[in-house]
Design an enzyme around this catalytic site. Structure first.
Site, PDB file in Angstrom:
ATOM      1  N   GLN A 101       0.888  -1.202   0.090  1.00  0.00           N
ATOM      2  CA  GLN A 101      -0.142  -0.131  -0.081  1.00  0.00           C
ATOM      3  C   GLN A 101       0.788   0.996  -0.180  1.00  0.00           C
ATOM      4  O   GLN A 101       0.420   2.168  -0.016  1.00  0.00           O
ATOM      5  CB  GLN A 101      -1.007  -0.028   1.321  1.00  0.00           C
ATOM      6  CG  GLN A 101      -1.558  -1.338   1.415  1.00  0.00           C
ATOM      7  CD  GLN A 101      -2.442  -1.177   2.620  1.00  0.00           C
ATOM      8  OE1 GLN A 101      -3.575  -0.617   3.078  1.00  0.00           O
ATOM      9  NE2 GLN A 101      -1.714  -2.099   3.682  1.00  0.00           N
ATOM     10  N   HIS A 119      -1.339   1.280  -4.223  1.00  0.00           N
ATOM     11  CA  HIS A 119      -1.865   2.677  -4.146  1.00  0.00           C
ATOM     12  C   HIS A 119      -1.280   3.650  -4.995  1.00  0.00           C
ATOM     13  O   HIS A 119      -1.034   5.119  -4.742  1.00  0.00           O
ATOM     14  CB  HIS A 119      -1.819   3.100  -2.587  1.00  0.00           C
ATOM     15  CG  HIS A 119      -2.969   2.348  -1.688  1.00  0.00           C
ATOM     16  ND1 HIS A 119      -2.983   2.398  -0.504  1.00  0.00           N
ATOM     17  CD2 HIS A 119      -4.127   1.757  -2.043  1.00  0.00           C
ATOM     18  CE1 HIS A 119      -3.938   1.616   0.091  1.00  0.00           C
ATOM     19  NE2 HIS A 119      -4.817   1.257  -0.957  1.00  0.00           N
ATOM     20  N   CYS A 145       2.224  20.094 -16.480  1.00  0.00           N
ATOM     21  CA  CYS A 145       2.530  19.449 -17.519  1.00  0.00           C
ATOM     22  C   CYS A 145       3.029  20.363 -18.584  1.00  0.00           C
ATOM     23  O   CYS A 145       2.605  21.708 -18.813  1.00  0.00           O
ATOM     24  CB  CYS A 145       1.301  18.570 -18.193  1.00  0.00           C
ATOM     25  SG  CYS A 145       1.467  17.574 -19.313  1.00  0.00           S
ATOM     26  N   THR A 185       0.703  -2.469   8.752  1.00  0.00           N
ATOM     27  CA  THR A 185      -0.554  -1.931   8.200  1.00  0.00           C
ATOM     28  C   THR A 185      -1.449  -2.084   9.450  1.00  0.00           C
ATOM     29  O   THR A 185      -1.743  -2.987  10.229  1.00  0.00           O
ATOM     30  CB  THR A 185      -1.040  -2.618   6.941  1.00  0.00           C
ATOM     31  OG1 THR A 185      -2.210  -1.764   6.671  1.00  0.00           O
ATOM     32  CG2 THR A 185      -1.276  -3.762   6.837  1.00  0.00           C
ATOM     33  N   ASN A 210       3.449  -6.512  13.639  1.00  0.00           N
ATOM     34  CA  ASN A 210       3.231  -5.404  13.858  1.00  0.00           C
ATOM     35  C   ASN A 210       3.433  -5.217  15.446  1.00  0.00           C
ATOM     36  O   ASN A 210       3.193  -6.171  16.052  1.00  0.00           O
ATOM     37  CB  ASN A 210       1.859  -5.065  13.570  1.00  0.00           C
ATOM     38  CG  ASN A 210       1.272  -3.717  13.576  1.00  0.00           C
ATOM     39  OD1 ASN A 210       1.467  -2.828  14.629  1.00  0.00           O
ATOM     40  ND2 ASN A 210       0.600  -3.220  12.391  1.00  0.00           N
TER      41      ASN A 210
HETATM   42  C1  BJW Z   1       4.883  -0.971  12.370  1.00  0.00           C
HETATM   43  C2  BJW Z   1       6.108  -0.209  12.486  1.00  0.00           C
HETATM   44  C3  BJW Z   1       7.396  -0.670  12.409  1.00  0.00           C
HETATM   45  C4  BJW Z   1       4.664   1.227  13.120  1.00  0.00           C
HETATM   46  N1  BJW Z   1       7.105  -2.099  12.131  1.00  0.00           N
HETATM   47  N2  BJW Z   1       4.565  -2.042  11.967  1.00  0.00           N
HETATM   48  C5  BJW Z   1     -15.611  -0.790   2.474  1.00  0.00           C
HETATM   49  C6  BJW Z   1     -16.040  -0.587   3.763  1.00  0.00           C
HETATM   50  C7  BJW Z   1     -15.937   0.873   4.035  1.00  0.00           C
HETATM   51  C8  BJW Z   1     -15.231   1.743   3.236  1.00  0.00           C
HETATM   52  C9  BJW Z   1     -14.728   1.474   1.994  1.00  0.00           C
HETATM   53  C10 BJW Z   1     -15.225  -0.024   1.933  1.00  0.00           C
HETATM   54  N3  BJW Z   1     -14.518  -0.169   0.535  1.00  0.00           N
HETATM   55  C11 BJW Z   1     -13.742   1.319   0.102  1.00  0.00           C
HETATM   56  C12 BJW Z   1     -13.962   2.062   1.031  1.00  0.00           C
HETATM   57  C13 BJW Z   1     -13.599   3.385   1.010  1.00  0.00           C
HETATM   58  C14 BJW Z   1     -12.216   3.614   1.464  1.00  0.00           C
HETATM   59  C15 BJW Z   1     -11.829   3.032   2.876  1.00  0.00           C
HETATM   60  O1  BJW Z   1     -11.121   1.840   3.096  1.00  0.00           O
HETATM   61  N4  BJW Z   1     -12.139   3.652   3.856  1.00  0.00           N
HETATM   62  C16 BJW Z   1     -11.856   3.255   5.190  1.00  0.00           C
HETATM   63  C17 BJW Z   1     -11.065   4.410   6.020  1.00  0.00           C
HETATM   64  C18 BJW Z   1     -13.040   2.853   5.925  1.00  0.00           C
HETATM   65  N5  BJW Z   1     -11.473   2.959   0.426  1.00  0.00           N
HETATM   66  C19 BJW Z   1     -11.082   3.514  -0.557  1.00  0.00           C
HETATM   67  O2  BJW Z   1     -11.646   4.477  -0.893  1.00  0.00           O
HETATM   68  C20 BJW Z   1     -10.179   2.777  -1.653  1.00  0.00           C
HETATM   69  N6  BJW Z   1     -10.818   2.764  -3.010  1.00  0.00           N
HETATM   70  C21 BJW Z   1     -11.892   1.939  -3.335  1.00  0.00           C
HETATM   71  O3  BJW Z   1     -12.047   0.866  -2.617  1.00  0.00           O
HETATM   72  O4  BJW Z   1     -12.314   2.207  -4.479  1.00  0.00           O
HETATM   73  C22 BJW Z   1     -13.741   1.409  -4.682  1.00  0.00           C
HETATM   74  C23 BJW Z   1     -14.730   2.086  -3.729  1.00  0.00           C
HETATM   75  C24 BJW Z   1     -14.931   3.487  -3.373  1.00  0.00           C
HETATM   76  C25 BJW Z   1     -15.643   3.826  -2.594  1.00  0.00           C
HETATM   77  C26 BJW Z   1     -16.617   3.274  -1.906  1.00  0.00           C
HETATM   78  C27 BJW Z   1     -16.641   1.872  -2.033  1.00  0.00           C
HETATM   79  C28 BJW Z   1     -15.761   1.149  -2.945  1.00  0.00           C
HETATM   80  C29 BJW Z   1      -9.111   3.546  -1.880  1.00  0.00           C
HETATM   81  C30 BJW Z   1      -8.049   3.639  -0.673  1.00  0.00           C
HETATM   82  C31 BJW Z   1      -6.850   4.741  -0.841  1.00  0.00           C
HETATM   83  C32 BJW Z   1      -6.047   5.072   0.086  1.00  0.00           C
HETATM   84  N7  BJW Z   1      -4.965   5.811  -0.241  1.00  0.00           N
HETATM   85  C33 BJW Z   1      -4.115   6.075   0.916  1.00  0.00           C
HETATM   86  C34 BJW Z   1      -3.190   7.453   0.471  1.00  0.00           C
HETATM   87  C35 BJW Z   1      -2.535   6.981  -0.630  1.00  0.00           C
HETATM   88  C36 BJW Z   1      -1.590   8.000  -1.374  1.00  0.00           C
HETATM   89  C37 BJW Z   1      -0.610   8.494  -0.144  1.00  0.00           C
HETATM   90  O5  BJW Z   1       0.203   7.608   0.338  1.00  0.00           O
HETATM   91  O6  BJW Z   1      -0.815   9.449   0.278  1.00  0.00           O
HETATM   92  O7  BJW Z   1      -3.215   4.950   1.103  1.00  0.00           O
HETATM   93  S1  BJW Z   1      -4.955   6.447   2.591  1.00  0.00           S
HETATM   94  C38 BJW Z   1      -3.423   5.804   3.441  1.00  0.00           C
HETATM   95  O8  BJW Z   1      -3.885   4.686   4.341  1.00  0.00           O
HETATM   96  C39 BJW Z   1      -2.487   5.105   2.417  1.00  0.00           C
HETATM   97  C40 BJW Z   1      -2.351   3.969   3.156  1.00  0.00           C
HETATM   98  O9  BJW Z   1      -1.381   3.121   1.948  1.00  0.00           O
HETATM   99  C41 BJW Z   1      -3.494   3.427   3.543  1.00  0.00           C
HETATM  100  C42 BJW Z   1      -2.969   2.318   4.576  1.00  0.00           C
HETATM  101  O10 BJW Z   1      -2.516   2.910   5.769  1.00  0.00           O
HETATM  102  P1  BJW Z   1      -1.400   1.793   6.367  1.00  0.00           P
HETATM  103  O11 BJW Z   1      -0.325   1.421   5.660  1.00  0.00           O
HETATM  104  O12 BJW Z   1      -1.729   0.813   7.233  1.00  0.00           O
HETATM  105  O13 BJW Z   1      -0.883   2.877   7.541  1.00  0.00           O
HETATM  106  P2  BJW Z   1      -1.171   3.179   9.074  1.00  0.00           P
HETATM  107  O14 BJW Z   1      -0.514   4.441   9.306  1.00  0.00           O
HETATM  108  O15 BJW Z   1      -2.843   3.188   9.207  1.00  0.00           O
HETATM  109  O16 BJW Z   1      -0.566   2.151   9.815  1.00  0.00           O
HETATM  110  C43 BJW Z   1       0.599   1.829  10.249  1.00  0.00           C
HETATM  111  C44 BJW Z   1       0.719   0.485  10.910  1.00  0.00           C
HETATM  112  O17 BJW Z   1       2.220   0.153  11.154  1.00  0.00           O
HETATM  113  C45 BJW Z   1       0.168   0.442  12.503  1.00  0.00           C
HETATM  114  O18 BJW Z   1      -0.452  -0.508  12.824  1.00  0.00           O
HETATM  115  C46 BJW Z   1       1.545   0.747  13.429  1.00  0.00           C
HETATM  116  O19 BJW Z   1       1.452  -0.002  14.349  1.00  0.00           O
HETATM  117  C47 BJW Z   1       2.427  -0.096  12.491  1.00  0.00           C
HETATM  118  N8  BJW Z   1       3.873   0.145  12.503  1.00  0.00           N
HETATM  119  N9  BJW Z   1       5.777   1.103  12.974  1.00  0.00           N
HETATM  120  C48 BJW Z   1       6.026  -2.731  11.693  1.00  0.00           C
HETATM  121  N10 BJW Z   1       8.393  -0.434  12.757  1.00  0.00           N
HETATM  122 ZN    ZN Z   2      -0.600  17.192 -19.825  1.00  0.00          ZN
END
Ligand code: BJW
Ligand code: ZN
Length: 243
Positions: A101, A119, A145, A185, A210
């Protein structure tokens, strides 16, 4: 020592298809902030308010400032032992895939090749007018662009669909893997948050790496409570000793 580490090392050795899902925690040891942890805050904004098409439409300069800041951190740092061990594991096990991600590009930089960046990438931008993709320029302000259109980071924001082919392949891997490892994650963002339950439903051994419990910990058979940059090298050293 650690029997749980041993168990995961043995499972890796025996697995025909392994899927490793990574998140922001895997890059934490490189100094890249996570989204939702204590260090994950940026000013007074939450990722759910900044990483959306609406936020970009309202204030592209603010969103670009955030991405430029992150790009500077990424270019100024490097992959950590979690990335390098995962690349080594990919060399050793032909059935090992990484679905990330993260948008920092560190898995590729570390040498991983069977890699799906679901992502997108911070390193790439695309034109809102003509769709051309190009490396993200590290510069203050909004980049444009050559056609005059505004560029946006080529990442997936909330409410946007994931790259179709990469998502499809990830779902197939989740269904077909023998071993599923989720690392660094929070398991809150869909659709990636569902991959572990898909793998579990299809009989895979499920592992979480994690330091703290997450939204998907209850789906994991093996819990490795530690930091990814220490846990992956520990597993690797067990595998090395076996040969
Ligand atoms: C350690 C550590 C160490 C610390 N070692 N660990 C179904 C139900 C409800 C909602 C939805 C659903 N389906 C879709 C949705 C909507 C939405 C969604 O999920 N919302 C939720 C918040 C509920 N999803 C979307 O919109 C997605 N699109 C989609 O599904 O399209 C179809 C659709 C749309 C709308 C409705 C329905 C269907 C797209 C999601 C895009 C996410 N984008 C981001 C930004 C990307 C660009 C950028 O980086 O700027 O992606 S948001 C952000 O969160 C980023 C990350 O990839 C993502 C996940 O975060 P991650 O990696 O888990 O990080 P953290 O900070 O949350 O966690 C870090 C972890 O590491 C922690 O647990 C720590 O403990 C641990 N940690 N140090 C190991 N050393
Ligand atoms: Zn262009």
């Amino acid at each position: 020592m650690h029997t749980e580490f041993q168990r995961v090392a043995t499972a890796l050795d025996r697995s025909a298809v392994t899927l490793v899902l990574t998140g922001a925690g895997v890059s934490a040891a490189s100094g890249i902030p996570t989204f939702r942890g204590a260090d994950g805050l940026w000013r007074k904004y939450r990722v759910e308010e900044l990483a959306t098409p609406g936020a970009f439409h309202r204030d592209p300069a603010l969103v670009w400032e955030w991405y430029q800041w992150r790009l500077g951190l990424v270019r100024g740092s490097a992959p950590n032992p979690a990335h390098t061990v995962l690349a080594e594991l990919g060399t050793r096990f032909a059935g090992l895939w990484i679905v990330t991600q993260n948008v920092d590009g560190y898995h590729r930089q570390a040498g991983s090749r069977r890699l799906l960046e679901i992502h997108g990438s911070l390193q790439r931008s695309r034109c809102l007018e003509c769709g051309t993709r190009k490396p993200t320029p590290l510069q203050p302000g909004i980049p444009y662009c050559s056609c005059g259109g505004m560029l946006r980071p080529d990442v997936v924001w909330f409410g946007e669909t994931l790259p179709v082919a990469a998502l499809q392949q990830s779902l197939e891997l989740a269904q077909n893997c023998d071993l599923f490892i989720t690392a660094g994650t929070s398991g809150l963002v869909e659709p990636a948050a569902s991959f572990m339950s898909i793998a579990a439903a299809n009989g895979a051994l499920t592992v979480e790496i994690n330091p703290i419990p997450t939204a998907v910990s209850n789906q994991a058979t093996v819990l490795l409570r530690g930091e990814a940059d220490q846990v992956f090298p520990a597993i690797w050293s067990i595998l090395e000793d076996k040969i």
